[in-house]
Every structure is written in structure tokens, then in C-alpha cells.
Scaffold this motif. Structure first.
Motif, PDB file in Angstrom:
ATOM      1  N   MET A  25     -21.874  49.941  45.055  1.00 50.08           N
ATOM      2  CA  MET A  25     -23.007  50.660  45.638  1.00 50.08           C
ATOM      3  C   MET A  25     -22.591  51.465  46.856  1.00 50.08           C
ATOM      4  SD  MET A  25     -25.758  50.425  43.883  1.00 50.08           S
ATOM      5  CE  MET A  25     -26.848  51.064  45.140  1.00 50.08           C
ATOM      6  N   GLY A  26     -21.529  51.000  47.527  1.00 49.01           N
ATOM      7  CA  GLY A  26     -21.061  51.710  48.702  1.00 49.01           C
ATOM      8  C   GLY A  26     -20.608  53.128  48.389  1.00 49.01           C
ATOM      9  N   PHE A  27     -20.151  53.370  47.154  1.00 48.38           N
ATOM     10  CA  PHE A  27     -19.719  54.717  46.793  1.00 48.38           C
ATOM     11  C   PHE A  27     -20.888  55.691  46.794  1.00 48.38           C
ATOM     12  CE2 PHE A  27     -18.709  57.971  43.570  1.00 48.38           C
ATOM     13  CZ  PHE A  27     -17.574  58.500  44.155  1.00 48.38           C
ATOM     14  N   LEU A  28     -22.081  55.189  46.530  1.00 53.59           N
ATOM     15  CA  LEU A  28     -23.266  56.040  46.534  1.00 53.59           C
ATOM     16  C   LEU A  28     -23.936  56.092  47.904  1.00 53.59           C
ATOM     17  CD1 LEU A  28     -24.867  54.920  43.155  1.00 53.59           C
ATOM     18  CD2 LEU A  28     -23.320  56.832  43.561  1.00 53.59           C
ATOM     19  N   ARG A  29     -23.624  55.147  48.788  1.00 50.61           N
ATOM     20  CA  ARG A  29     -24.297  55.083  50.090  1.00 50.61           C
ATOM     21  C   ARG A  29     -23.440  55.546  51.250  1.00 50.61           C
ATOM     22  NH1 ARG A  29     -26.550  49.347  48.793  1.00 50.61           N
ATOM     23  NH2 ARG A  29     -24.603  48.727  49.769  1.00 50.61           N
ATOM     24  N   ASN A  30     -22.114  55.457  51.129  1.00 48.22           N
ATOM     25  CA  ASN A  30     -21.231  55.761  52.249  1.00 48.22           C
ATOM     26  C   ASN A  30     -20.857  57.234  52.274  1.00 48.22           C
ATOM     27  OD1 ASN A  30     -21.336  53.030  52.744  1.00 48.22           O
ATOM     28  ND2 ASN A  30     -19.383  52.580  51.760  1.00 48.22           N
ATOM     29  N   SER A  31     -20.152  57.611  53.343  1.00 43.31           N
ATOM     30  CA  SER A  31     -19.631  58.969  53.483  1.00 43.31           C
ATOM     31  C   SER A  31     -18.112  58.925  53.445  1.00 43.31           C
ATOM     32  CB  SER A  31     -20.145  59.595  54.786  1.00 43.31           C
ATOM     33  OG  SER A  31     -21.552  59.718  54.757  1.00 43.31           O
ATOM     34  N   ASP A  32     -17.472  59.972  53.902  1.00 42.53           N
ATOM     35  CA  ASP A  32     -16.020  60.081  53.825  1.00 42.53           C
ATOM     36  C   ASP A  32     -15.351  59.060  54.741  1.00 42.53           C
ATOM     37  OD1 ASP A  32     -13.606  60.980  52.983  1.00 42.53           O
ATOM     38  OD2 ASP A  32     -13.678  62.900  54.044  1.00 42.53           O
ATOM     39  N   GLY A  33     -14.096  58.770  54.453  1.00 46.44           N
ATOM     40  CA  GLY A  33     -13.325  57.829  55.261  1.00 46.44           C
ATOM     41  C   GLY A  33     -11.860  57.903  54.887  1.00 46.44           C
ATOM     42  N   THR A  34     -11.071  57.030  55.495  1.00 43.16           N
ATOM     43  CA  THR A  34      -9.631  56.988  55.223  1.00 43.16           C
ATOM     44  C   THR A  34      -9.249  55.901  54.238  1.00 43.16           C
ATOM     45  OG1 THR A  34      -9.319  55.563  57.164  1.00 43.16           O
ATOM     46  CG2 THR A  34      -9.086  57.939  57.485  1.00 43.16           C
ATOM     47  N   ASP A  35     -10.119  54.932  54.010  1.00 46.08           N
ATOM     48  CA  ASP A  35      -9.853  53.833  53.080  1.00 46.08           C
ATOM     49  C   ASP A  35     -10.555  54.134  51.767  1.00 46.08           C
ATOM     50  OD1 ASP A  35      -9.454  51.507  51.704  1.00 46.08           O
ATOM     51  OD2 ASP A  35     -10.140  50.179  53.298  1.00 46.08           O
ATOM     52  N   PRO A  36      -9.831  54.281  50.656  1.00 51.29           N
ATOM     53  CA  PRO A  36     -10.481  54.634  49.382  1.00 51.29           C
ATOM     54  C   PRO A  36     -11.450  53.578  48.879  1.00 51.29           C
ATOM     55  CG  PRO A  36      -8.167  54.084  49.042  1.00 51.29           C
ATOM     56  CD  PRO A  36      -8.366  54.168  50.516  1.00 51.29           C
TER      57      PRO A  36
ATOM     58  N   PHE B 102     -12.133  68.390  46.403  1.00 46.04           N
ATOM     59  CA  PHE B 102     -10.874  69.064  46.731  1.00 46.04           C
ATOM     60  C   PHE B 102     -10.080  68.272  47.769  1.00 46.04           C
ATOM     61  CE2 PHE B 102      -8.759  71.942  49.746  1.00 46.04           C
ATOM     62  CZ  PHE B 102      -7.783  72.476  48.927  1.00 46.04           C
ATOM     63  N   LEU B 103     -10.753  67.774  48.786  1.00 44.51           N
ATOM     64  CA  LEU B 103     -10.059  67.036  49.841  1.00 44.51           C
ATOM     65  C   LEU B 103      -9.511  65.717  49.312  1.00 44.51           C
ATOM     66  CD1 LEU B 103     -12.480  67.647  52.852  1.00 44.51           C
ATOM     67  CD2 LEU B 103     -10.312  68.787  52.370  1.00 44.51           C
ATOM     68  N   TRP B 104     -10.284  65.006  48.505  1.00 41.90           N
ATOM     69  CA  TRP B 104      -9.797  63.735  47.962  1.00 41.90           C
ATOM     70  C   TRP B 104      -8.641  63.938  46.990  1.00 41.90           C
ATOM     71  CZ3 TRP B 104     -15.068  60.877  46.799  1.00 41.90           C
ATOM     72  CH2 TRP B 104     -15.577  60.386  48.006  1.00 41.90           C
ATOM     73  N   SER B 105      -8.666  65.027  46.249  1.00 42.68           N
ATOM     74  CA  SER B 105      -7.573  65.271  45.299  1.00 42.68           C
ATOM     75  C   SER B 105      -6.245  65.526  46.001  1.00 42.68           C
ATOM     76  CB  SER B 105      -7.917  66.466  44.402  1.00 42.68           C
ATOM     77  OG  SER B 105      -7.968  67.668  45.164  1.00 42.68           O
ATOM     78  N   ASP B 106      -6.298  65.863  47.289  1.00 40.73           N
ATOM     79  CA  ASP B 106      -5.085  66.150  48.055  1.00 40.73           C
ATOM     80  C   ASP B 106      -4.592  64.940  48.835  1.00 40.73           C
ATOM     81  OD1 ASP B 106      -3.153  68.116  48.682  1.00 40.73           O
ATOM     82  OD2 ASP B 106      -4.018  68.395  50.672  1.00 40.73           O
ATOM     83  N   GLU B 107      -5.283  63.795  48.717  1.00 37.07           N
ATOM     84  CA  GLU B 107      -4.878  62.598  49.446  1.00 37.07           C
ATOM     85  C   GLU B 107      -3.643  61.960  48.805  1.00 37.07           C
ATOM     86  OE1 GLU B 107      -5.920  61.233  52.154  1.00 37.07           O
ATOM     87  OE2 GLU B 107      -7.738  62.380  52.585  1.00 37.07           O
ATOM     88  N   VAL B 108      -2.834  61.339  49.648  1.00 36.58           N
ATOM     89  CA  VAL B 108      -1.605  60.693  49.168  1.00 36.58           C
ATOM     90  C   VAL B 108      -1.918  59.357  48.506  1.00 36.58           C
ATOM     91  CG1 VAL B 108       0.626  59.760  49.875  1.00 36.58           C
ATOM     92  CG2 VAL B 108      -0.241  61.845  50.945  1.00 36.58           C
TER      93      VAL B 108
END
Length: 427
Positions: free
Chosen positions: A189-200, A384-390
């Protein structure tokens, strides 16, 4: 006599066509064969298109389905001993903030992890898993009076080990948790409620989704009325002269201009000249409205032109004024075609990335925008930004965000089609 005979037309009888003869039957058979080949080619084209679409959906759903699943590990906490006997009433109302500060949830979490999983037990959990413990305790204060089991998000490596395989160390940790029955997979559910971050394991699309929604509303509010009114003027009232021809050619050319050009225009006008807030949904909506407006104008003009002249003549014949003819008779009949053009334009705007990157809508926003001037991002830019993450944990999140974008697009188009059919009139 000879000259007269030579000037007379050929009086030889014309040979009648033998429709049942072998030559004609061969020609008819050739026509039927050509028609059959054309049907087969059309069927093959439709089949190939459907297969490509099915393959795209299969890959997206296959990769993105895991993004809606999260892996959790259990943590047992003896809260009465850890909190020193805090009562549930102390975690309610005005006393909540002071009580939470005094019991130090982060220390309680670290102690429980070390007790259950050893000194290196923190490797099993996400970096901010302790905040989940705090939130669960805040929502259910009765837990503070007993020994409770909390399910907290695991680290990114263990989450990938549970889904697709990870490093040998993470695989071993996952097997250890699985053998002890301390791990489970649940809907994220967090994927639908949260915003961007550094931890996938903790990121979500709500911030980008809300930014897209605000941006699309601004785009529609600006582009739709201006585009329709411009089409009405050009089709019904504008004089036919060289200036009008230049305007029409310009609108047609603007509809084919690459989207990044509109991004440069938005950067120059809205950010540098007007000094509007950078990364704001307002600037994004203004930029996309400029890009969408020519499409709406062209579609609206074609829809207005398609209304039969008899409608106008009948309205004028019963005493309607020219403006009543347009707004009471012509425009309502043109609404379905106008809605079709609007759907096309808005669908294009929803999937645009380049112009929004140019105006800076790639801000790292951990909280959703609260207004049109707050920093925001949109779903295509977030993808686009997530696709560029390592970190490989973002791969499934990227596909999951694409699924959300497709659902958003289909929902928006379905609503527009409903409105188009709702206002459609037959004559």
C-alpha cells in the motif's frame, strides 16, 4: 464520294462481351483473389498490432506486478518493559507527542532488533523501518501494554531475494528468515501512498500522481476553452484574408512542433520572464496547454465544419441570431468531435517528459504538492528518474509506475469518451 465515305464513322458492329467466357471468368477470379489477399493483409496487420500490444502489456504487468508487493519481516517487542510501563491513554490526544519523545522509539527498535536477530540484525530491515513501528504504535495505542509482533519492511536486497534473486548474502538472509517463519509478502500500500525516496522499498507514486493530476487539470482548464473559442472564431467569424491564412498555417505547424520546443518556450517565458516558481505544476500546466491548444483548435474546426449547413439555415430561418446559431445549434452538435480532439491532445500531454524536464519538473519531492505553486513532479518524469537509478530495486518500481500511468490514461480517456457519447446528437 470517296472523301465522304472516308469521313463516315466505323459502322462495324461491336463485339459483345462474353460474361460467361473463360477470359472474363479468369478476370473475375483474379479480382476475387486480390480482394481476398487484401483482407488477409488487413487481418495480418491487425493481428501483429494486437500481438505487439499484448507483448507490451505482458512485459509491463510481469515486471511491474512485483512492484505492488513488499516483503516484511517480523519484530517482537516487549513494549511494557521497553517503555517503562507507559499506558495507552498516554499515547492519545495532547499527550501523544510528549510521550513519544520520552520513550525514544528508535532506541526501542534497535534494542528489539539486536535481541531477536543479533548485533547485525539491522541488515534485515529497511533503513526507516523504525518509523513503521512508530506509526503502528500511534494508530493502535493498546499495543503498548503487551508484547507485540510488528511486521516491518525488509531491506532492498532481501526484498529482491524474495522476488527475483539477489546477492548470495541476501539469499542466505532471506532463507534464514523464511526458515524461522519471520518473513511474508503483502500488497504494498505504501507504493500508492508514499512519494519519492532513496530506498526502493519505501518509494511511492502518490506525489507524482497528484502532480500529474494537478498539471492535467491546469492544462485542460486553459487549453480547452481557449482552443474551442479560437476554432469558433476562425471558422465562423474570421474574415478570409491573408492574415487569417497565416494564422491557420501557423496553428497547423504548431501542432507538429516537437514537444521540447514548447519546453524551451516555457523556460524562456514562464520562468525567466514571468519568474514563476520552478518545478511548479502551474508552469507545467501552462507549458502543456501551449502544446495541446493547436491540436484542440484543429479538431474543433473540423468538427464545426462537419455540421451540415442546413442546421445553420434552419436556425436562422426561425429567427435565431448568428451567435445563437453557433452556441445553441452548431457547437452542441460539434461537441463529440471536439471531445475527440481534446482526448488526443490530453493523452499526448499526459505522457510528455521532455518539456517538463526543460522547466525543471524533476524535483526530488518527498511530499505531495499541496498547491499549484508547490514543487512537483509528474508520472512520466518519475518513471524516467527511476529508470536511471543504479539500485536494481527501482526496476520493478519503474514498471509498476508505468502500469499506474496506463491506468490513469485509460481512465481519463474512458471518462472523455463517456462525455463525448453523452453529448452526441444525431440529425
Amino acid at each position: 464520294m470517296t472523301d465522304a465515305a472516308e469521313t463516315q464513322p466505323d459502322q462495324r458492329p461491336r463485339q459483345q462481351t462474353d460474361w460467361m467466357g473463360p477470359q472474363m471468368q479468369k478476370r473475375i477470379a483474379g479480382r476475387y483473389a486480390s480482394e481476398q489477399r487484401f483482407k488477409l493483409l488487413g487481418l495480418a496487420a491487425v493481428t501483429i498490432s494486437a500481438l505487439f500490444l499484448a507483448f507490451l502489456l505482458f512485459v509491463m504487468v510481469g515486471n511491474g506486478a512485483q512492484g505492488f508487493i513488499s516483503t516484511e519481516a517480523s519484530l517482537t517487542v516487549d513494549l511494557p518493559a521497553a517503555t517503562g510501563g507507559v499506558t495507552p491513554d498516554e499515547l492519545r490526544g495532547n499527550r501523544l507527542r510528549a510521550t513519544m519523545s520520552s520513550i525514544d522509539i528508535r532506541r526501542i527498535y534497535d534494542t528489539a532488533v539486536e535481541t531477536q536477530y543479533g548485533e547485525d540484525g539491522a541488515r534485515f530491515f529497511a533503513g526507516n523501518a523504525w518509523t513503521r513501528l512508530r506509526d503502528q504504535l500511534t494508530r493502535n495505542p493498546e499495543l503498548v501494554s503487551k508484547r507485540a509482533v510488528f511486521w516491518l519492511p525488509t531491506s532492498s536486497d532481501i526484498d529482491r531475494a524474495a522476488k527475483e534473486g539477489s546477492t548470495p548474502k541476501a539469499e542466505a538472509d532471506y532463507q534464514q528468515l523464511q526458515a524461522a517463519g519471520d518473513v511474508r509478502s503483502v500488497f504494498n500500500m505504501g507504493f500508492l501512498r508514499n512519494s519519492d525516496g532513496t530506498d526502493p522499498t519505501q518509494v511511492g507514486i502518490w506525489g507524482a500522481f497528484k502532480g500529474s493530476l494537478i498539471t492535467m487539470v491546469i492544462t485542460l482548464v486553459l487549453a480547452f476553452p481557449i482552443g474551442v473559442l479560437a476554432a469558433v472564431y476562425l471558422e465562423e467569424y474570421a474574415p478570409k484574408n491573408r492574415l487569417t491564412d497565416i494564422i491557420e498555417v501557423s496553428i497547423n505547424n504548431l501542432a507538429a512542433v516537437p514537444s521540447i520546443i514548447f519546453g524551451l518556450l516555457g523556460l524562456a517565458v514562464f520562468l525567466q520572464v514571468l519568474a514563476l516558481p520552478r518545478s511548479a505544476a502551474l508552469v507545467g500546466g501552462l507549458t502543456l496547454a501551449l502544446m495541446t491548444m493547436p491540436v484542440i483548435v484543429i479538431a474543433s474546426r473540423n468538427a464545426i465544419k462537419a455540421v451540415p449547413p442546413s442546421i445553420r439555415e434552419a436556425a436562422l430561418g426561425v429567427g435565431a441570431s448568428p451567435i445563437q446559431v453557433v452556441f445553441h445549434h452548431v457547437l452542441p452538435l460539434a461537441i463529440p468531435g471536439i471531445m475527440t480532439g481534446t482526448i488526443i491532445g490530453m493523452a499526448r500531454a499526459l505522457g510528455e517528459t521532455a518539456p517538463l524536464l526543460m522547466i525543471g519538473m524533476r524535483a526530488f519531492t518527498t511530499t505531495p504538492p499541496q498547491g499549484i505553486t508547490d514543487p512537483a513532479t509528474v508520472l512520466p518524469v518519475q518513471i524516467f528518474l527511476w529508470s536511471d537509478e543504479v539500485n536494481r530495486g527501482f526496476v520493478e518500481k519503474t514498471s509498476a509506475a508505468i502500469i499506474v500511468l496506463l491506468i490513469f490514461l485509460l481512465t481519463m480517456n474512458a471518462f472523455a469518451v463517456y462525455l463525448r457519447n453523452r453529448f452526441e446528437k444525431r440529425w
